[in-house]
Design a protein around this motif. Structure first.
Motif, mmCIF file in Angstrom:
data_model
loop_
_atom_site.group_PDB
_atom_site.id
_atom_site.type_symbol
_atom_site.label_atom_id
_atom_site.label_comp_id
_atom_site.label_asym_id
_atom_site.label_seq_id
_atom_site.Cartn_x
_atom_site.Cartn_y
_atom_site.Cartn_z
ATOM 1 N N GLN A 42 -8.037 -3.747 58.997
ATOM 2 C CA GLN A 42 -9.215 -3.852 58.127
ATOM 3 C C GLN A 42 -10.290 -2.883 58.616
ATOM 4 O O GLN A 42 -10.082 -2.156 59.582
ATOM 5 C CB GLN A 42 -9.725 -5.301 58.115
ATOM 6 C CG GLN A 42 -8.653 -6.302 57.760
ATOM 7 C CD GLN A 42 -8.013 -6.035 56.399
ATOM 8 O OE1 GLN A 42 -8.688 -5.674 55.440
ATOM 9 N NE2 GLN A 42 -6.690 -6.176 56.316
ATOM 10 N N GLU A 92 -20.246 -14.045 49.922
ATOM 11 C CA GLU A 92 -19.571 -12.799 50.300
ATOM 12 C C GLU A 92 -18.076 -13.071 50.398
ATOM 13 O O GLU A 92 -17.660 -14.058 51.001
ATOM 14 C CB GLU A 92 -20.065 -12.288 51.664
ATOM 15 C CG GLU A 92 -19.378 -10.968 52.018
ATOM 16 C CD GLU A 92 -19.437 -10.580 53.493
ATOM 17 O OE1 GLU A 92 -19.332 -9.379 53.788
ATOM 18 O OE2 GLU A 92 -19.565 -11.467 54.351
ATOM 19 N N THR A 112 -15.213 -11.474 54.986
ATOM 20 C CA THR A 112 -16.142 -11.488 56.128
ATOM 21 C C THR A 112 -15.878 -10.320 57.068
ATOM 22 O O THR A 112 -16.825 -9.725 57.604
ATOM 23 C CB THR A 112 -15.982 -12.801 56.933
ATOM 24 O OG1 THR A 112 -15.855 -13.899 56.040
ATOM 25 C CG2 THR A 112 -17.132 -13.014 57.899
ATOM 26 N N GLY A 113 -14.597 -10.010 57.309
ATOM 27 C CA GLY A 113 -14.238 -8.924 58.224
ATOM 28 C C GLY A 113 -14.880 -9.121 59.580
ATOM 29 O O GLY A 113 -14.729 -10.173 60.211
ATOM 30 N N GLY A 117 -18.030 -9.432 60.085
ATOM 31 C CA GLY A 117 -19.232 -10.255 59.960
ATOM 32 C C GLY A 117 -20.510 -9.430 59.829
ATOM 33 O O GLY A 117 -21.596 -9.984 59.634
ATOM 34 N N ARG A 160 -9.726 -14.218 54.796
ATOM 35 C CA ARG A 160 -8.347 -14.728 54.816
ATOM 36 C C ARG A 160 -7.683 -14.623 56.182
ATOM 37 O O ARG A 160 -6.714 -15.322 56.454
ATOM 38 C CB ARG A 160 -7.502 -14.038 53.741
ATOM 39 C CG ARG A 160 -7.387 -12.542 53.897
ATOM 40 C CD ARG A 160 -6.743 -11.927 52.664
ATOM 41 N NE ARG A 160 -5.327 -12.254 52.589
ATOM 42 C CZ ARG A 160 -4.369 -11.527 53.178
ATOM 43 N NH1 ARG A 160 -4.681 -10.434 53.857
ATOM 44 N NH2 ARG A 160 -3.116 -11.884 53.079
ATOM 45 N N HIS A 161 -8.204 -13.735 57.049
ATOM 46 C CA HIS A 161 -7.612 -13.614 58.395
ATOM 47 C C HIS A 161 -8.391 -14.488 59.389
ATOM 48 O O HIS A 161 -9.533 -14.163 59.741
ATOM 49 C CB HIS A 161 -7.666 -12.167 58.884
ATOM 50 C CG HIS A 161 -6.642 -11.283 58.254
ATOM 51 N ND1 HIS A 161 -5.285 -11.534 58.346
ATOM 52 C CD2 HIS A 161 -6.758 -10.147 57.537
ATOM 53 C CE1 HIS A 161 -4.615 -10.589 57.715
ATOM 54 N NE2 HIS A 161 -5.481 -9.737 57.200
ATOM 55 N N ASP A 210 -8.515 -17.886 50.808
ATOM 56 C CA ASP A 210 -8.473 -16.859 49.779
ATOM 57 C C ASP A 210 -9.787 -16.877 48.994
ATOM 58 O O ASP A 210 -10.094 -17.864 48.340
ATOM 59 C CB ASP A 210 -7.286 -17.144 48.854
ATOM 60 C CG ASP A 210 -7.236 -16.172 47.694
ATOM 61 O OD1 ASP A 210 -7.870 -15.100 47.782
ATOM 62 O OD2 ASP A 210 -6.577 -16.499 46.697
ATOM 63 N N THR A 236 -16.416 -7.502 49.318
ATOM 64 C CA THR A 236 -16.339 -6.321 50.192
ATOM 65 C C THR A 236 -14.894 -5.864 50.399
ATOM 66 O O THR A 236 -14.550 -5.307 51.434
ATOM 67 C CB THR A 236 -17.059 -6.552 51.545
ATOM 68 O OG1 THR A 236 -16.384 -7.581 52.266
ATOM 69 C CG2 THR A 236 -18.506 -6.940 51.351
ATOM 70 N N ALA A 237 -14.058 -6.116 49.395
ATOM 71 C CA ALA A 237 -12.693 -5.594 49.366
ATOM 72 C C ALA A 237 -12.449 -5.222 47.911
ATOM 73 O O ALA A 237 -13.036 -5.833 47.003
ATOM 74 C CB ALA A 237 -11.710 -6.660 49.848
ATOM 75 N N PRO A 292 -7.964 -3.338 50.194
ATOM 76 C CA PRO A 292 -7.748 -4.145 48.989
ATOM 77 C C PRO A 292 -8.119 -5.622 49.133
ATOM 78 O O PRO A 292 -7.988 -6.201 50.205
ATOM 79 C CB PRO A 292 -6.240 -3.997 48.735
ATOM 80 C CG PRO A 292 -5.652 -3.584 50.027
ATOM 81 C CD PRO A 292 -6.712 -2.846 50.788
ATOM 82 N N LEU A 293 -8.582 -6.178 48.024
ATOM 83 C CA LEU A 293 -8.762 -7.623 47.916
ATOM 84 C C LEU A 293 -7.381 -8.192 47.637
ATOM 85 O O LEU A 293 -6.732 -7.827 46.651
ATOM 86 C CB LEU A 293 -9.699 -7.947 46.743
ATOM 87 C CG LEU A 293 -9.970 -9.420 46.475
ATOM 88 C CD1 LEU A 293 -10.866 -10.009 47.568
ATOM 89 C CD2 LEU A 293 -10.641 -9.613 45.116
HETATM 90 N N1 SAH Z 1 -17.636 -7.206 55.037
HETATM 91 C C1 SAH Z 1 -16.841 -6.774 56.154
HETATM 92 C C2 SAH Z 1 -15.848 -5.690 55.807
HETATM 93 C C3 SAH Z 1 -14.772 -6.228 55.015
HETATM 94 S S1 SAH Z 1 -13.195 -5.439 55.052
HETATM 95 C C4 SAH Z 1 -17.668 -6.316 57.330
HETATM 96 O O1 SAH Z 1 -18.905 -6.244 57.210
HETATM 97 O O2 SAH Z 1 -17.090 -6.053 58.384
HETATM 98 C C5 SAH Z 1 -12.484 -6.505 53.821
HETATM 99 C C6 SAH Z 1 -12.121 -7.861 54.316
HETATM 100 O O3 SAH Z 1 -11.706 -8.620 53.190
HETATM 101 C C7 SAH Z 1 -10.973 -7.880 55.293
HETATM 102 O O4 SAH Z 1 -11.332 -8.523 56.465
HETATM 103 C C8 SAH Z 1 -9.874 -8.637 54.545
HETATM 104 O O5 SAH Z 1 -9.057 -9.436 55.387
HETATM 105 C C9 SAH Z 1 -10.684 -9.498 53.598
HETATM 106 N N2 SAH Z 1 -9.974 -9.956 52.404
HETATM 107 C C10 SAH Z 1 -9.168 -9.266 51.574
HETATM 108 N N3 SAH Z 1 -8.741 -10.039 50.557
HETATM 109 C C11 SAH Z 1 -9.314 -11.259 50.739
HETATM 110 C C12 SAH Z 1 -9.256 -12.500 50.034
HETATM 111 N N4 SAH Z 1 -8.538 -12.654 48.914
HETATM 112 N N5 SAH Z 1 -9.952 -13.548 50.509
HETATM 113 C C13 SAH Z 1 -10.697 -13.440 51.652
HETATM 114 N N6 SAH Z 1 -10.787 -12.298 52.369
HETATM 115 C C14 SAH Z 1 -10.111 -11.223 51.918
#
Ligand code: SAH
Length: 215
Positions: A58, A83, A86-87, A89, A107-108, A133, A150-151, A205-206
């Motif tokens: 990510q 949001e 989170t990635g 944070g 999701r992770h 999710d 943010t994806a 990707p989302l």
């Molecule tokens: N906002 C973050 C950057 C996000 S990168 C920051 O400030 O660091 C995108 C993130 O979206 C990744 O961590 C990825 O795991 C998450 N993601 C992707 N699809 C998702 C979903 N369906 N539900 C929750 N998180 C998701």
């Protein structure tokens, strides 16, 4: 001045040159230590104006894109914000400086745990986290004044826009993985949604809801 403070000052000046004029956004950028949100080995690049890799393939968005989206959300201290992604944070921490409460979904679980540690360390108690999710939003806490995805979604996620309150704004990058994506702004007035295409971007990707193995 330490190298990191010097780099931070340079970044703020660059953001101003790039058109970030909202002082509250510039202030929040100054107050959130991005070096705590990037992997240790990349700390010296924490204030470079570019996206950086975080674990699990990510990335933490480019400071300009974070500032641009935050500015476009037109936040105030009464707003409740969702949001998705989170990635590290970092974006949630910036939002938390400017609104009443941030609900953030990731999701992770490993990324979320690390982000939660950072929120604690930085006394960011108005951020509420959820593992799961985010493509379905967070219905229990809807409606939201603002939603920030943010994806990148392949198609405009109208189901999320439904979780906006009256006068709400959602920003979401839309486009194929690795291809031409742009941030789309969806504004809600009564039950009318207006969409506007904004900045060209590149996001990870989302990921949609898990598909059944047999379908
Ligand atoms: N906002 C973050 C950057 C996000 S990168 C920051 O400030 O660091 C995108 C993130 O979206 C990744 O961590 C990825 O795991 C998450 N993601 C992707 N699809 C998702 C979903 N369906 N539900 C929750 N998180 C998701």
């Amino acid at each position: 001045m330490t190298d990191i403070n010097e780099a931070k000052v340079q970044l703020i000046m660059e953001l101003r040159r790039q058109g970030i004029s909202d002082l509250s956004v510039l202030n929040a950028t100054e107050r959130v230590p991005r070096e705590l949100f990037v992997p240790d080995r990349l700390r010296k690049h924490a204030y470079d104006n570019r996206a950086l890799p975080i674990p699990l393939g990510q990335s933490i968005s480019q400071p300009y894109v974070v500032a641009y989206m935050t500015q476009a959300l037109k936040l105030n201290d009464r707003h409740k914000v969702l949001e998705i992604g989170t990635g590290s944070g970092y974006q949630a921490a910036i939002l938390a400086k400017l609104c009443r409460r941030v609900y953030t979904i990731e999701r992770h679980i490993d990324l979320l745990r690390e982000a939660a540690k950072r929120f604690k360390l930085l006394d960011l108690h108005t951020i509420v986290i959820r593992h799961g999710d985010g493509s379905e939003g967070w219905i229990e806490h809807a409606p939201f004044d603002r939603i920030l995805v943010t994806a990148a979604a392949t198609n405009l996620p109208l189901n999320l826009a439904e979780q906006l309150g009256e006068g709400g704004i959602m920003l979401v990058p839309v486009g194929p993985e690795g291809g031409a994506q742009s941030i789309v702004r969806v504004s809600r007035a009564k039950d009318r949604f207006t969409t506007t295409e904004m900045l060209s971007v590149r996001f990870v990707p989302l990921v949609g809801p898990p598909k059944s193995e047999f379908s």
